[in-house]
Each structure stands twice: as structure tokens, then as C-alpha cells.
Design a protein around this motif. Structure first.
Motif, short mmCIF file in Angstrom:
data_model
loop_
_atom_site.label_atom_id
_atom_site.label_comp_id
_atom_site.label_asym_id
_atom_site.label_seq_id
_atom_site.Cartn_x
_atom_site.Cartn_y
_atom_site.Cartn_z
N ALA A 211 2.32 -22.03 -12.50
CA ALA A 211 1.00 -22.44 -12.00
C ALA A 211 0.86 -22.28 -10.48
O ALA A 211 -0.13 -21.72 -10.02
N PRO A 212 1.82 -22.77 -9.67
CA PRO A 212 1.61 -22.64 -8.22
C PRO A 212 1.55 -21.19 -7.77
O PRO A 212 0.83 -20.85 -6.83
N ARG A 213 2.31 -20.29 -8.46
CA ARG A 213 2.25 -18.90 -8.03
C ARG A 213 0.88 -18.30 -8.36
O ARG A 213 0.35 -17.49 -7.61
N GLN A 214 0.30 -18.73 -9.50
CA GLN A 214 -1.03 -18.23 -9.82
C GLN A 214 -2.05 -18.74 -8.84
O GLN A 214 -2.96 -18.02 -8.44
N GLY A 215 -1.88 -20.04 -8.46
CA GLY A 215 -2.80 -20.58 -7.46
C GLY A 215 -2.70 -19.80 -6.16
O GLY A 215 -3.69 -19.51 -5.51
N ARG A 216 -1.46 -19.44 -5.81
CA ARG A 216 -1.23 -18.68 -4.60
C ARG A 216 -1.89 -17.32 -4.69
O ARG A 216 -2.48 -16.82 -3.74
N ALA A 217 -1.81 -16.71 -5.89
CA ALA A 217 -2.41 -15.39 -6.08
C ALA A 217 -3.93 -15.47 -5.92
O ALA A 217 -4.54 -14.60 -5.29
N VAL A 218 -4.50 -16.54 -6.49
CA VAL A 218 -5.96 -16.71 -6.37
C VAL A 218 -6.33 -16.90 -4.90
O VAL A 218 -7.32 -16.36 -4.41
N ARG A 219 -5.50 -17.67 -4.17
CA ARG A 219 -5.78 -17.93 -2.76
C ARG A 219 -5.78 -16.61 -1.99
O ARG A 219 -6.63 -16.36 -1.14
N GLU A 220 -4.80 -15.75 -2.30
CA GLU A 220 -4.73 -14.48 -1.58
C GLU A 220 -5.95 -13.62 -1.89
O GLU A 220 -6.51 -12.96 -1.00
N VAL A 221 -6.35 -13.60 -3.16
CA VAL A 221 -7.53 -12.83 -3.54
C VAL A 221 -8.76 -13.37 -2.82
O VAL A 221 -9.58 -12.60 -2.30
N ALA A 222 -8.88 -14.70 -2.75
CA ALA A 222 -10.04 -15.30 -2.10
C ALA A 222 -10.06 -14.96 -0.62
O ALA A 222 -11.12 -14.67 -0.05
N ASP A 223 -8.87 -15.00 0.02
CA ASP A 223 -8.81 -14.69 1.45
C ASP A 223 -9.15 -13.23 1.70
O ASP A 223 -9.84 -12.91 2.67
N ARG A 224 -8.66 -12.36 0.83
CA ARG A 224 -8.96 -10.94 1.03
C ARG A 224 -10.45 -10.69 0.83
O ARG A 224 -11.06 -9.91 1.59
N ALA A 225 -11.04 -11.34 -0.17
CA ALA A 225 -12.49 -11.18 -0.38
C ALA A 225 -13.26 -11.70 0.83
O ALA A 225 -14.27 -11.12 1.24
N LEU A 226 -12.77 -12.80 1.41
CA LEU A 226 -13.43 -13.37 2.59
C LEU A 226 -13.33 -12.41 3.76
O LEU A 226 -14.30 -12.19 4.49
N ALA A 227 -12.15 -11.84 3.95
CA ALA A 227 -11.97 -10.89 5.05
C ALA A 227 -12.84 -9.66 4.82
O ALA A 227 -13.38 -9.09 5.77
N PHE A 228 -12.98 -9.27 3.58
CA PHE A 228 -13.83 -8.13 3.27
C PHE A 228 -15.28 -8.43 3.58
O PHE A 228 -16.01 -7.57 4.08
N ALA A 229 -15.70 -9.67 3.30
CA ALA A 229 -17.08 -10.06 3.58
C ALA A 229 -17.35 -10.08 5.07
O ALA A 229 -18.50 -9.98 5.49
N ALA A 230 -16.31 -10.22 5.87
CA ALA A 230 -16.51 -10.25 7.32
C ALA A 230 -16.74 -8.85 7.88
O ALA A 230 -17.08 -8.72 9.05
N LYS A 231 -16.57 -7.84 7.06
CA LYS A 231 -16.84 -6.45 7.44
C LYS A 231 -15.98 -5.97 8.60
O LYS A 231 -16.35 -5.07 9.32
N GLY A 232 -14.83 -6.62 8.78
CA GLY A 232 -13.89 -6.12 9.76
C GLY A 232 -14.31 -6.27 11.21
O GLY A 232 -13.76 -5.62 12.09
N ARG B 49 -10.99 -10.30 14.41
CA ARG B 49 -9.56 -10.06 14.34
C ARG B 49 -8.95 -10.66 13.10
O ARG B 49 -8.10 -10.05 12.46
N TRP B 50 -9.38 -11.88 12.77
CA TRP B 50 -8.74 -12.57 11.66
C TRP B 50 -8.97 -11.82 10.36
O TRP B 50 -8.08 -11.74 9.51
N SER B 51 -10.17 -11.23 10.20
CA SER B 51 -10.44 -10.52 8.95
C SER B 51 -9.60 -9.26 8.86
O SER B 51 -9.02 -8.95 7.82
N ARG B 52 -9.48 -8.55 9.99
CA ARG B 52 -8.66 -7.34 9.96
C ARG B 52 -7.20 -7.69 9.72
O ARG B 52 -6.49 -6.96 9.02
N ALA B 53 -6.77 -8.83 10.30
CA ALA B 53 -5.38 -9.24 10.12
C ALA B 53 -5.08 -9.56 8.66
O ALA B 53 -4.03 -9.19 8.14
N ILE B 54 -6.03 -10.22 7.97
CA ILE B 54 -5.82 -10.54 6.57
C ILE B 54 -5.73 -9.26 5.75
O ILE B 54 -4.88 -9.11 4.87
N LEU B 55 -6.59 -8.31 6.05
CA LEU B 55 -6.62 -7.10 5.24
C LEU B 55 -5.38 -6.24 5.45
O LEU B 55 -4.90 -5.61 4.52
N THR B 56 -4.86 -6.22 6.68
CA THR B 56 -3.68 -5.40 6.93
C THR B 56 -2.39 -6.15 6.62
O THR B 56 -1.33 -5.55 6.56
#
Lengths: 230, 90
Positions: free
Chosen positions: A81-102, A105-112
Motif C-alpha cells: 500500500a505505501p508504495r502504491q501511495g508513493r506512486a500516486v504521489r509521483e504521478v500527481a506531482d508530475r501532472a502538477l509540474a506538467f500543468a505549470a507548463k515549465g 524552476r520547481w516544475s522543471r525540476a520535478i519533470l527532469t
């Protein structure tokens, strides 16, 4: 301590200048241009905050997040369960960084970051394979961790003159919290933090709405779903 | 703007006023401090509150992703439901 705009005027009048009248005229011009710059910057910042608070932005993020989540393999038998939660968190953060359109700095850092992590994992594997014959493999792992913490301490002492060491520590802590801002100077950290906080608030709002929708649909019969128009 | 007396900062183009400006903007975002009297807040306090607030937001996102992962795990079994949800939201 923080001062309002009147405080800055008092700072300028302390300037010892023999020709006070021309200095004051020059100061008035400077103040006017400063105010204009300040207002334009405020408008820019207002735009960035308001941007995160719009309904459209939240919908863009939500749809991207759900799209990404449907591609993640969330099988209860495959991982804990915690690893799945972690996976969801990473997906959510990447989607958030994507929404920031680069644009930040923080959005680019998450994506790279994902690419860097993959690369670093391969590097560690190679190092461990190479050093397993000579010394323990755990030594290599701890050395790499220690290297990062040592570098962090050196950067704290180098930045003198910006205030008390307590403030220094807090600035560094803030830099560590905002992705991609570990070694950045103070104004960049502050600017990134303001945008990051607005983005995080939207992320929380969107994710709780999605969770609410999902929990309502799984608990109910599914027929009571309200139609959401985009 | 560069004629201002700047202390030994790493970049002479960054003025203290700019930093004060950014700190005040940050303060306006924080939920707690904006309710108290505004003049007596130090930059150190703003930084501390910002760190705490970001940590709280991170924790909320972690809890939400935990909850979402559980919900998605249960809903994965019913594929028609998932299709309905996806078509409604997107």
C-alpha cells in the motif's frame, strides 16, 4: 524586520548629500519608476496566483491526473500500500509540474527528476557491482548520501551577510522543500515558493475532489453520479 | 535601482527591497499570519511559517494519494465504473 513603502523613503533620506534638492527630485523619479515596476510585478504575481486558483486550471490538472492514473498499474497484489501511495504521489506531482507548463524552476525540476533518478540508479548499480569485490556495497551508498549532505553544509556557510544563521537555516530548509531550489539564492527561492504554494493548494483541492467522486461512486450504486460538464 | 546601498549579497543586482517585497507576498499567501497584525511579523517568522505550510501541504497530498491509491485499487475491478468516471471527468 519588514518595512512598508514609507519605510523605504526614510532610508533614502538618510543619504548624506550636499545638494539635497536635486537628490530629492532624483529620488522622486526613482520612486515613481520603482512603484511602476512594483505594480507590474504585482500584476505578474497576481496572475500566477490567480492562474492556479481558476476552475479551468483545476479541471486541466484533474483530467491530466486521471488520465495518468488510469495508466498506472495499481494492483493490490503487485505492490504494498505505501508504495502504491508513493506512486500516486509521483504521478500527481508530475501532472502538477506538467500543468505549470515549465515556466517555473520547481516544475522543471520535478519533470527532469525522474530521468535523473533513473540515471542515478543505474550509476549506483554499476558502482555497487564494481566495489562489491573490494569493500562492502553499503559503504558506497552511504558515501553518496554523505556527499550530498556535506555539500549542503558548505553552501550554508558561504552565504554570509544575508542575516542571522537562523534565517540562513530557514532559507536552506525552504530551498530543500521546494523542488529544484536547493542551491538557489534567496529571491529565487521566495519567488518559486509563492508559485509552488499556490500550485500545491490547487493540487490538494483537485485530488480531494477526485477522491470524493471516486469514494461516492464506489460506495453508491453508481447510478447517483452527477454529470460534470467541462 | 542599482544605486541602492546593498549589503554583501551574492548578486549586487538583487536589492533588499526586492527581497522584502517577495517576503511580504509570501506572507499574504500564508493562511495564519494574514489574520494577525501585519506590521510586526519578521522575515524569519514568515520563512518558518512557509516551511511549515509547505510541509503540511505535502502531507495532505501524501494522504490524498494514499486514499486515491486505495480507491483506484478497489475500482479497478469494476471496469465499466472506471470507464464511466473517466468519460464524465474528461
Amino acid at each position: 524586520m519588514m518595512e512598508s513603502s514609507s519605510g523605504t523613503a526614510s532610508v533614502a533620506t538618510v543619504n548624506t548629500n550636499p545638494n539635497i534638492s536635486t537628490d530629492r527630485a532624483r529620488w522622486k523619479k526613482k520612486k515613481k519608476s520603482l512603484l511602476q515596476q512594483h505594480q507590474s510585478k504585482q500584476n505578474q504575481n497576481l496572475q500566477s496566483h490567480a492562474k492556479w486558483k481558476t476552475e479551468a486550471q483545476q479541471q486541466i490538472y484533474s483530467s491530466k491526473l486521471i488520465q495518468a492514473l488510469s495508466q498506472v498499474n495499481l494492483n493490490p497484489s503487485s505492490s504494498s500500500a505505501p508504495r502504491q501511495g508513493r506512486a500516486v504521489r509521483e504521478v500527481a506531482d508530475r501532472a502538477l509540474a506538467f500543468a505549470a507548463k515549465g515556466k517555473t524552476r520547481w516544475s522543471r525540476a520535478i519533470l527532469t527528476n525522474r530521468i535523473k533518478l533513473k540515471f542515478r540508479k543505474q550509476q549506483h548499480k554499476r558502482q555497487r557491482l564494481a566495489s562489491s569485490s573490494s569493500s562492502g556495497s553499503t559503504a558506497v551508498a552511504t558515501a553518496s548520501n554523505g556527499r550530498s549532505s556535506r555539500r549542503h553544509k558548505v553552501s550554508v556557510f558561504r552565504l554570509k551577510g544575508k542575516g542571522f544563521p537562523a534565517v540562513q537555516r530557514k532559507v536552506r530548509a525552504l530551498g530543500r522543500l521546494v523542488p529544484g531550489c536547493r542551491k538557489q539564492p534567496l529571491p529565487i527561492i521566495l519567488e518559486e515558493a509563492t508559485d509552488y504554494i499556490a500550485a500545491l493548494e490547487m493540487q490538494v483541492k483537485a485530488m480531494s475532489a477526485i477522491a470524493e467522486l471516486l469514494s461516492r461512486s464506489t460506495s453508491g450504486a453508481g447510478s447517483s453520479l452527477e454529470p460534470m460538464n467541462s | 535601482m542599482s544605486n541602492r546601498r546593498s549589503r554583501q549579497s551574492s548578486d549586487p543586482r538583487i536589492t533588499d527591497d526586492q527581497i522584502i517585497d517577495l517576503v511580504s507576498k509570501l506572507r499574504q499567501l500564508l493562511p495564519e499570519i494574514s489574520q494577525r497584525r501585519s506590521d510586526k511579523v519578521s522575515a524569519s517568522k514568515v520563512l518558518q511559517e512557509t516551511c511549515n505550510y509547505i510541509r503540511n501541504l505535502h502531507r495532505e497530498v501524501d494522504d490524498l494519494s494514499e486514499r486515491l491509491s486505495q480507491l483506484l485499487a478497489t475500482i479497478d475491478a469494476d471496469s465499466p465504473e472506471a470507464a464511466i468516471i473517466r468519460s464524465l471527468i474528461m
